[in-house]
Design a protein around this motif. Structure first.
Motif, PDB file in Angstrom:
ATOM      1  N   CYS A   2       7.354  -3.697  -4.617  1.00  0.00           N
ATOM      2  CA  CYS A   2       6.324  -3.457  -3.613  1.00  0.00           C
ATOM      3  C   CYS A   2       4.935  -3.793  -4.156  1.00  0.00           C
ATOM      4  O   CYS A   2       4.567  -3.376  -5.249  1.00  0.00           O
ATOM      5  N   CYS A   5       2.549  -0.012  -4.112  1.00  0.00           N
ATOM      6  CA  CYS A   5       2.777   1.060  -5.091  1.00  0.00           C
ATOM      7  C   CYS A   5       3.291   0.544  -6.436  1.00  0.00           C
ATOM      8  O   CYS A   5       3.256   1.252  -7.430  1.00  0.00           O
ATOM      9  N   GLU A   8       8.421   0.974  -6.038  1.00  0.00           N
ATOM     10  CA  GLU A   8       9.632   0.890  -5.218  1.00  0.00           C
ATOM     11  C   GLU A   8      10.070  -0.563  -4.995  1.00  0.00           C
ATOM     12  O   GLU A   8       9.273  -1.500  -5.146  1.00  0.00           O
ATOM     13  N   CYS A  28       7.454  -1.724   0.263  1.00  0.00           N
ATOM     14  CA  CYS A  28       8.626  -0.874   0.310  1.00  0.00           C
ATOM     15  C   CYS A  28       8.630  -0.135   1.643  1.00  0.00           C
ATOM     16  O   CYS A  28       7.659  -0.162   2.373  1.00  0.00           O
ATOM     17  N   CYS A  31       5.668   2.460   1.946  1.00  0.00           N
ATOM     18  CA  CYS A  31       4.342   1.858   2.081  1.00  0.00           C
ATOM     19  C   CYS A  31       4.192   1.123   3.409  1.00  0.00           C
ATOM     20  O   CYS A  31       3.116   1.092   3.992  1.00  0.00           O
TER      21      CYS A  31
HETATM   22 ZN   LIG Z   1       5.412   0.831  -1.991  1.00  0.00          ZN
END
Ligand SMILES: [Zn+2]
Ligand SMILES: [Zn+2]
Lengths: 166, 390
Positions: A2, A5, A8, A28, A31
């Motif tokens: 991702c 972040c 993930e 992800c 998000c």
């Molecule tokens: Zn994320």
């Protein structure tokens, strides 16, 4: 991975064209929800059908692809490809994604025009049953049992008609 | 064979009747309907499609409106026959591409046509000559009411009639009119008009040709949205906008006559000369020249008797119509030659444009001589023509 972040696994791939340059963002599930990209079909279709400039398309990995119409087997992926639905039940199956798209596409979100005669009768009967039911409740409270019995019979007849679809 | 009868008899809507038929060629209203629960034609398997066809077709054929109907299965039609029906607006291009499992039922006057298993299970269309949107709506609405008595149409109390494409959901209705507006094109006002009409949520596009290129000065105006507005409201809105476009077109024509008569006369003379004397003509050129001939009929350059011949030529010079009499497919040069021949023959009796007569009448109407008018050309055609459109 991702892009937001950085932890993930990305399942939503967003391609956005800004001033003629293609930008790719991988998100992800968490998000994507946070960024408001929860409605991928809404994005792609509204653009496709309305020809709006901000071409955004979302690709979901197979594992993240969710819904399938129980009536006809149609999937979101198909919808994205053709812009057409599989059957009338698809409108319920994909109602979440469709809502925003219809809002952008049409003058309103509620049909105000013609109603098939048969349905018109059923809708009118629904209203009548609701009215009689509240009358019945009042009659019971006021201990007017004869009136209540008559109302109950009336409601039963209407409900039977409704079931029979007449 | 039924299809032969259709091909040889022209559609009622081509007769050039009805209100404002000089500018509004035709009015069309179509309704999209689907059977509840059955997969839409584009998603259905062949057997499912055929089952839907077998359920719907007898009901359509039994309509009182279809007492003398032609009922044609798509796979029984040749590519050329389908193309003729497309050119007459009796079926869509999409429907022409369909085979087993699709059909079209149309009445003898070709004013009502019902496509089965197009994009939706049912596409019902009523078409009229001139500006007759309300009449066209009434006709197709009646058919819909008759059919819903025996067919269970997909309907949602919130979303209305459910269609394969979400852009048709709600009323499932598309109202459109085909307008011939050479005045707006010659005076270069057409783009302003298109923009104004677009702004109020209606679509405008050239009838022939791709993109912005509009051949024959023919444009189609239609509603874009189908949800959130009742049928009568949509029809009325279109009616109002079209009446305004008609007014703009009439003003543009008067301005051309009064202020730019030399330009107009040049167009008249040249189009007459080519139409009467060409031996090879592409369909694009034919459409543009016939448009000027049609304008010539409207403005009195040609006698009224010529109008029907000109109107018919618009259809008769289309590629499929041109070839329907031939045994084999014609090459492009052969088509162009045949097109020119048909035009020459049909316009054989058409006299030269009555320039003197038209200029005299215009001068009388304007209360001034056309020469004087010509000098004012610099002012350009009415800037205010756009007002009131929104
Ligand atoms: Zn994320
Ligand atoms: Zn479905």
């Amino acid at each position: 991975m991702c892009d937001v972040c950085q932890t993930e696994t990305a399942t939503v791939f967003l391609t956005q064209i800004v001033d003629g340059n293609m930008q790719k963002v991988n998100l992800c599930e968490g998000c994507s929800k946070e960024k408001g990209v929860t409605d991928p079909t809404g994005f792609a279709l509204a653009d496709l059908l309305l020809g709006m400039g901000a071409a955004q398309s979302v690709e979901r990995t197979a594992s993240a692809t969710g819904q399938r119409c129980a009536n006809c087997g149609f999937t979101e992926a198909e919808f994205k490809k053709t812009g057409r639905l599989g059957c009338s039940a698809c409108y319920r199956t994909f109602s979440e994604g469709l809502g925003g798209m219809l809002r952008g596409m049409h003058k309103g979100v509620r049909h105000t025009g013609k109603i098939p005669e048969r349905l018109e009768k059923m809708l009118a009967r629904d209203t009548e049953i609701r009215g009689l039911t509240s009358d019945l409740r009042r009659a019971v409270v006021e201990e007017q049992y004869e009136t209540a019995a008559a109302l109950r019979d009336k409601i039963r007849i209407l409900e039977a008609d409704q079931e029979a679809g007449e | 064979m039924a299809i032969r009868n259709i091909l040889n008899k022209s559609s009622d809507w081509l007769k050039g009747e009805g209100p404002h038929h000089d500018i509004v060629v035709s009015s069309r209203v179509r309704l999209a309907r689907n059977l509840a629960g059955a997969p839409f034609p584009g998603w259905a398997k062949k057997a499912e499609r055929t089952a839907v066809l077998e359920r719907i077709r007898p009901r359509v054929e039994a309509l009182p409106e279809m007492g003398d109907a032609y009922s044609l299965a798509c796979q029984d039609l040749t590519a050329l026959e389908k193309q003729v029906l497309v050119e007459r607006h009796l079926i869509s291009r999409e429907h022409a591409a369909k085979g087993v499992g699709s059909a079209v039922v149309m009445n003898r006057r070709q004013s009502l046509s019902i496509m089965i298993n197009e994009e939706d299970h049912l596409r019902m269309q009523s078409i009229r000559s001139g500006l007759q949107l309300r009449a066209a709506f009434r006709a197709v609405n009646k058919v819909d009411t008759e059919l819903e008595a025996s067919l269970d149409f997909a309907f949602d109390p919130d979303l209305g009639y459910l269609t394969a494409c979400p852009s048709n959901v709600g009323t499932g209705m598309r109202v459109s009119a085909m307008l011939h507006v050479p005045g707006l094109v010659l005076s270069e006002q057409i783009n302003q008009v298109i923009q104004a009409v677009n702004k109020i949520g209606l679509a405008v596009r050239g009838l022939y040709g791709e993109g912005t290129e509009a051949l024959g000065n023919l444009f189609q105006i239609s509603n874009q949205t189908t949800l959130g507005e009742a049928e009568e409201g949509i029809v009325d809105r279109l009616q109002k906008v079209i009446l305004q476009v008609i007014e703009h077109e009439q003003n543009a024509r008067q301005t051309l006559l009064q202020r730019r008569s030399n330009t107009l006369l040049d167009h008249m003379g040249r189009s007459y000369g080519i139409l009467k004397h060409a031996y090879s003509m592409h369909s694009k050129e034919a459409l543009n020249l016939l448009s000027l001939a049609k304008l010539g009929c409207d403005l009195g350059f040609y006698p009224e008797e010529q109008r029907h011949a000109v109107d018919e030529l618009f259809m008769e010079t289309q590629p499929a119509h041109l070839q329907k009499g031939s045994q084999q497919k014609l090459a492009a040069e052969e088509r162009d030659a045949l097109r020119a021949t048909i035009i020459r023959q049909k316009l054989a009796a058409c006299p030269e444009p009555d320039v003197v007569g038209v200029l005299e009448r215009t001068a009388k109407q304007a209360g001034s001589s056309p020469e004087e008018g010509e000098k004012k050309q610099g002012e350009g055609p009415g800037e205010s023509a756009q007002e009131g459109l929104i």
